[in-house]
Structure formats: structure tokens, C-alpha cells
Scaffold this active site. Sequence first.
Site, PDB file in Angstrom:
ATOM      1  N   SER B  58       0.783  -1.236   0.000  1.00 58.88           N
ATOM      2  CA  SER B  58       0.000   0.000   0.000  1.00 58.88           C
ATOM      3  C   SER B  58       0.814   1.286   0.000  1.00 58.88           C
ATOM      4  CB  SER B  58      -0.953   0.002   1.186  1.00 58.88           C
ATOM      5  OG  SER B  58      -0.209   0.204   2.360  1.00 58.88           O
ATOM      6  N   LYS B  95       3.941   4.460   7.331  1.00 55.53           N
ATOM      7  CA  LYS B  95       2.843   5.380   7.012  1.00 55.53           C
ATOM      8  C   LYS B  95       3.407   6.711   6.533  1.00 55.53           C
ATOM      9  CE  LYS B  95      -0.672   2.990   8.713  1.00 55.53           C
ATOM     10  NZ  LYS B  95      -1.831   2.608   7.948  1.00 55.53           N
TER      11      LYS B  95
END
Lengths: 431, 139
Positions: B58, B95
Site C-alpha cells: 500500500s 505510514k
Amino acid sequence: MPTFGLVDCNNFYASCERVFQPSLIGRPIVVLSNNDGCVVARSQEAKALGIVMGVPLFKIRDIVELHDVVVRSSNYALYGDLSERVMSILAASAPQHEVYSIDECFLDLDRLPVKDLTGWCHALRRRTKRWTGIPVSIGLGATKTLSKIANKLAKTSAKADGVIDLANHPEWIVAALGKTPVGDVWGIGRRWSAMLNERGITSALELRNAQDGWVRQRMGIVGLRTVHELRGIPCHELETQPSPKKTTCCSRTFGHAIADKDQVRNAIISFAERTAEKIRNSGQVCGSMQVFITTDPFDTSAPQHSASASTTFMTPTADSRALVAAAIGILERFWRDGFSWRKAGVMLLDLSPAGDIQPTLFTNHVASNGLMQAVDRINDRFGRGTIGLGLSAKDAEWRMRQEQLSPHYTTRWQDIPRVRMSEQVPSGAEA
Amino acid sequence: MLSFANPPSTLALVVYSSRVPAGFPSPADDHIEGKLDLNQHLIRHPAATFFARAAGESMKDAGIFDGDLLVVDRSITAQPADIVIAVLHGELTVKRLKKPNGTWVLTAENPIFPDIPINDPGCEVWGVVTHSIRQHCDR
């Protein structure tokens, strides 16, 4: 004014385990000795459960299950690496430092040009924690002994928030010493502690106020130094140049008692190889070697025996072949059948720098350490025990049991932490 | 495998200058500058730098792919738009850090994952990703 600082990592081994496994934060953790035998380190939560230092794992099985205590084998590769990182941060911050143990470091803060030492210490704590993940406490005092006491109080006092400066707050010293049991004073071992307690000296404060002559008589010059240090008179300087080790040892308690001679021999061979590697690593050679084996002192049903013997080398050496041959020779000399051995070890003595070897008239071999260097490099690169003398068995029964070992997160490529990119958001994460 | 956590890079110079045998000195001798050291290039704060392996897909839009080696510096103060290692529910994750309306959030570079406010309990920045290294040939 002399100002010593002692920086001590809080519950160091348990803290190391948490750096790469944050899910362990807040949970009770115990770390076991080599061979997974006894508890050698505990997190604060484990201490609160009443788990004591040194207790064998089997004795606390119930507590472990009931409170879901995390049990880890000792991961010295990880602890060593994180220790080095902490020490390098401390070394870069203070004018002088002395690494005292894997998780303690003395600092010399005399000439540090800062006004607010407490503030400086808090900043150092924050930096160490952020850079390495390891929490530390800092105690300051006019002597090493006082800085140790300050450190211990810094750990337990909520108000201190990890820092206590007794050097610039002499008005706190009486209270601090009064709170410190005499057995907690640096250098006061169990025997002195018992002797002092018997004579009504139970706190560091009472020891500080004892009479010089009496102390000198009962505890010698070493004890007197401790008392002077408690009074703020420095007797121990910072040892910035660690004296090179004079001895090194490799020993293990076996997973279970071993009666078979070949197996004990294999263990001894492998310890000799390991010690040889250690001294080569520090550029030393040894002049003599001691080998020892003992039975299990707790097994009262079995016959007890312990044996130890040593040998001297004509030319000091660090060559695995010479050391292994010597170890086998010593074992042959004292081996006795009919006992179940529980522990064995090899100690190298009279260590000296490798460059100082005096060749003797009768030496016939030129020190060729090329082979040993090659062996060390291979083991360095591919893992310990990859290559060695063709004598020690790899899967021997005595080998270290490490059933709960965490990965070597910082020292092996295949073990570095895996970080997810959030394919799965755990349920409740959106809230 | 890159073994740049090891010291050999510092040996390079020694090897160079001691190799000159008796005879003609090398005309390059005066111009030796030492070797390029990946350590020096990738690691500014050795005591605070750790390696990690990225897992998953991702962060493609940020240029991080499954299996990439991440260089993580814990000494750097995270700023908006940094790629960070964050602790989330006890696990280390990668992240992007953002601050859209004055509040810090962690985002995945993939719209199907919701933003996570950084002040959530148990959520904190572990370190800042300074480099990602991808292997293109494995032989």
C-alpha cells in the site's frame, strides 16, 4: 566541584525486547539466563508481581500463566548492540565517560558548561529514549557512590522523573542516605551488609556517620573509602581507559546432567574455541588456562564432586589448536567416571597484548595467525560456529537452550524487523 | 548482499596505500581520495539508525515496494509529509505523516485505508524513513 553522573538503563534487557515489539509495552517480561534456566532480568511489571531475581523458571510457572508473563531467552546480540548505541550517545554528550557495565555508564560532569544540570540530564534522557528506545535514569553526586544512590532514588521517585542531582542539592543528601538500605550502597556486599545490620547500621546514613577507626578495623581501607565517598570525598576516579581484561571465561550450566565423557569433552572443546576467539578479538594471548567441571549442587541424591586444573603455556598463545589441545589434556588429567556433571567451563588467565610475546629459546613454531584470522572472519560473516576445529559436535546436548529467543533485530539481515504497510487494519482501528 | 553495517569501508584507504611495491609509484597516489562509503551516504546518526524490511503493497505511490530495505532514523523530528515508522496497535507499520487541518494523522498511500489520528492511544511515531533501497538483481 567534582560532579559524577551515573546513567543506568531502566530494566535494560526487558526494555531492549520492547524496542522492536512495542506490543510488549506494559506487559510483565522476564528474561532468562543462558540455557533458559533462571530469571536474570525483569520488567517493572514483572517485579511488581513479586518475581525475584535468579528464580528458576519452573518455580514461577503458575505466575507466568496466571499473569500472561512474557518469557524471553537472553538475546545478547540485541542487548549488546543497543548498549553500544546508548553508550555512544552518552560519550558524545559528556566531557568524559566510563562504561561500567552493559547498562551503566559513569559521566564526569565537572567541566560541563551548563547552569541547569538537572535540565541537561532530562534532555539527555529524552534523547537516549528517542534515539534508541531505551529509557534511562540519571543520578548525580559529588562521588561515584553518591551518584549511584541518587540514581536508585531517581528510578523510584515519581517526582524526580528519572533525574536526581545530589551534587548541587547537598540539602537532600541526609534524606537520601536515610532512605537507602546499607546493603544497597555501592561496594557493600552481602557479608558486610549482614555484619553492619548486626551492629545496628542499617542505612547508608548510619554508615556515613560511623567512626573511621572502627570502619577501618572492620572493613579495611576499601570499606573506609566507601564511607568517605558517602561523605562526599571522592576516592574513586573515572576510569576512562578500561584496563585490558586479565582473564576471560566461557562456561555453561548444561540443560541436564551429563555423565558421558565424550559429551563433556565436546563441551570443553567448544568453550576453549570460544575463549580463544574472544582473546583474539581483543588482540590478546593467554599464558595459562584453567578447566573446571562440577556436579549439580542442588541434586542432593547424586554424588557431588567438582574438579579443576590448569596448565601454563611456554609461549603465550591465542591459537585455537593449542588451546583446545591443552583443554583436552587438562580434562584427561582430572576426569572421573561415575558422576553426573552439570556445569563446565574454560578460563584463560595471564592475558597480555599479542604484540608482547617473548619468544623462548625452545619455540619451534613461528606464530602463524593467518589461519585463525581466516576462521574468525568466516564466523564473523556467516555466524558463530560456522567453522571450527573438527572436534566439537554441533548438535550436542549441552548446547545452550534458547527456546524463547527474540530475533537479532539489529545484527542479522534476515532478522531485521518487518514493517507492514497496513493491508489489514485491525478491527476497531477506525474508531 | 550489501553489508554496509560492517567496517570494511574504512579499510579501503589502508589497502590502497600499502599495496605500492618497490618500483614505480603509481601516478594516482597523490590523488587518492578514499572510497565512496554507502554508510556515510545513508546514515547520518549511526546510534539512532535502524534497518527494517517493508512488507505489503500500500505504499506503492510513495515508491516503497514489498521487500524494500528501509533506513530509519529515530533522531529526526517527524514533519508533515515524512514517511515514518509508526507504532499502531503494538505493531510497527510504515505510514505517511500528514497534518491536514492542524491535527496529525497517519495515512497509507492508498485511499481505501482511513487516516489514523496520531493522538489515538497506543499510536506513536517510532522513526523517520530516510531512504528505501530496492534490489533489482538477485544474483
